[in-house]
Design a protein around this motif. Structure first.
Motif, PDB file in Angstrom:
ATOM      1  N   ARG A  68       0.892  -1.221   0.040  1.00 29.07           N
ATOM      2  CA  ARG A  68       0.040   0.171  -0.064  1.00 29.07           C
ATOM      3  C   ARG A  68       1.124   1.343  -0.142  1.00 29.07           C
ATOM      4  NH1 ARG A  68      -3.830  -0.566   4.278  1.00 29.07           N
ATOM      5  NH2 ARG A  68      -5.309  -1.709   2.689  1.00 29.07           N
ATOM      6  N   TYR A  69       0.672   2.068  -0.914  1.00 25.10           N
ATOM      7  CA  TYR A  69       1.547   3.409  -1.073  1.00 25.10           C
ATOM      8  C   TYR A  69       0.567   4.376  -0.856  1.00 25.10           C
ATOM      9  CZ  TYR A  69       4.869   0.728  -3.609  1.00 25.10           C
ATOM     10  OH  TYR A  69       5.913  -0.281  -3.808  1.00 25.10           O
ATOM     11  N   THR A  70       1.176   5.549  -0.090  1.00 23.65           N
ATOM     12  CA  THR A  70       0.452   6.878   0.214  1.00 23.65           C
ATOM     13  C   THR A  70       1.056   7.697  -0.942  1.00 23.65           C
ATOM     14  OG1 THR A  70       0.338   6.548   2.464  1.00 23.65           O
ATOM     15  CG2 THR A  70       0.545   8.753   1.543  1.00 23.65           C
ATOM     16  N   LEU A  71       0.134   8.319  -1.691  1.00 26.89           N
ATOM     17  CA  LEU A  71       0.510   9.297  -2.723  1.00 26.89           C
ATOM     18  C   LEU A  71       0.676  10.635  -2.200  1.00 26.89           C
ATOM     19  CD1 LEU A  71      -2.383   8.083  -5.151  1.00 26.89           C
ATOM     20  CD2 LEU A  71      -0.021   7.380  -5.142  1.00 26.89           C
ATOM     21  N   LEU A  72       2.100  11.106  -2.090  1.00 27.64           N
ATOM     22  CA  LEU A  72       2.479  12.428  -1.593  1.00 27.64           C
ATOM     23  C   LEU A  72       1.818  13.490  -2.342  1.00 27.64           C
ATOM     24  CD1 LEU A  72       6.303  11.444  -0.637  1.00 27.64           C
ATOM     25  CD2 LEU A  72       4.110  11.035   0.630  1.00 27.64           C
ATOM     26  N   ARG A  73       1.501  14.447  -1.524  1.00 31.61           N
ATOM     27  CA  ARG A  73       0.958  15.785  -1.968  1.00 31.61           C
ATOM     28  C   ARG A  73      -0.258  15.680  -2.752  1.00 31.61           C
ATOM     29  NH1 ARG A  73       6.135  17.738  -5.126  1.00 31.61           N
ATOM     30  NH2 ARG A  73       7.572  17.063  -3.566  1.00 31.61           N
ATOM     31  N   THR A  74      -1.248  14.837  -1.969  1.00 33.37           N
ATOM     32  CA  THR A  74      -2.612  14.597  -2.594  1.00 33.37           C
ATOM     33  C   THR A  74      -3.627  14.470  -1.365  1.00 33.37           C
ATOM     34  OG1 THR A  74      -2.417  12.131  -2.332  1.00 33.37           O
ATOM     35  CG2 THR A  74      -1.923  12.715  -4.536  1.00 33.37           C
ATOM     36  N   ALA A  75      -4.824  14.704  -1.718  1.00 35.28           N
ATOM     37  CA  ALA A  75      -5.725  14.669  -0.554  1.00 35.28           C
ATOM     38  C   ALA A  75      -7.253  14.165  -0.916  1.00 35.28           C
ATOM     39  CB  ALA A  75      -6.083  16.117   0.111  1.00 35.28           C
ATOM     40  N   GLY A  76      -7.608  12.932  -0.451  1.00 33.09           N
ATOM     41  CA  GLY A  76      -8.979  12.630  -0.777  1.00 33.09           C
ATOM     42  C   GLY A  76     -10.048  13.352  -0.218  1.00 33.09           C
ATOM     43  N   PRO A  77     -11.485  12.926  -0.442  1.00 31.45           N
ATOM     44  CA  PRO A  77     -12.682  13.583   0.363  1.00 31.45           C
ATOM     45  C   PRO A  77     -12.532  14.044   1.525  1.00 31.45           C
ATOM     46  CG  PRO A  77     -13.309  11.990  -1.034  1.00 31.45           C
ATOM     47  CD  PRO A  77     -11.937  11.672  -1.041  1.00 31.45           C
ATOM     48  N   ASP A  78     -11.971  13.137   2.417  1.00 28.62           N
ATOM     49  CA  ASP A  78     -11.759  13.271   3.824  1.00 28.62           C
ATOM     50  C   ASP A  78     -10.619  13.977   4.414  1.00 28.62           C
ATOM     51  OD1 ASP A  78      -9.836  11.313   3.113  1.00 28.62           O
ATOM     52  OD2 ASP A  78     -10.764   9.993   4.638  1.00 28.62           O
TER      53      ASP A  78
END
Length: 106
Positions: free
Chosen positions: A51-61
């Motif tokens: 599982r990767y965290t996409l840096l400089r992104t933000a989901g709806p929450d």
């Protein structure tokens, strides 16, 4: 009665051996799970699901977007952010939450 008492050492040995084997398998699974906190081993050899965290992104929450794949570090993926494709490079850098970093490529 002597047949029963004569067979007890063999029975205890077999039960003990089975318990040692079962405990060894259980411990090896736990070690594998701890070593890859954000990683789940697959049955296809060395490929793992990460599982990767996409840096400089933000989901709806408001939390960063995450992406799961079996592709190795160094791979460039395309992920849609706000309807627009954005490329990320998968890394082998672990983050504090057990995921790995995916850095923006462009």
């Amino acid at each position: 009665m002597s047949l029963f008492t004569d067979s007890l050492p063999g029975l205890f040995s077999a039960v003990g051996a089975a318990a040692v084997i079962a405990l060894g398998r259980l411990l090896s699974r736990r070690v594998r799970d701890v070593q890859g906190a954000g990683t789940t081993a697959l049955s296809e050899g060395s490929r793992v699901l990460r599982r990767y965290t996409l840096l400089r992104t933000a989901g709806p929450d408001g939390a960063p977007d995450q992406y799961e794949t079996t592709r190795p570090p160094g791979t460039v993926i395309t992920h849609r952010i706000g309807g627009h494709p954005q490329r990320f490079e998968l890394t082998d850098v672990p983050l504090g939450d057990g995921t790995y970093a995916a850095e923006p490529f462009d």
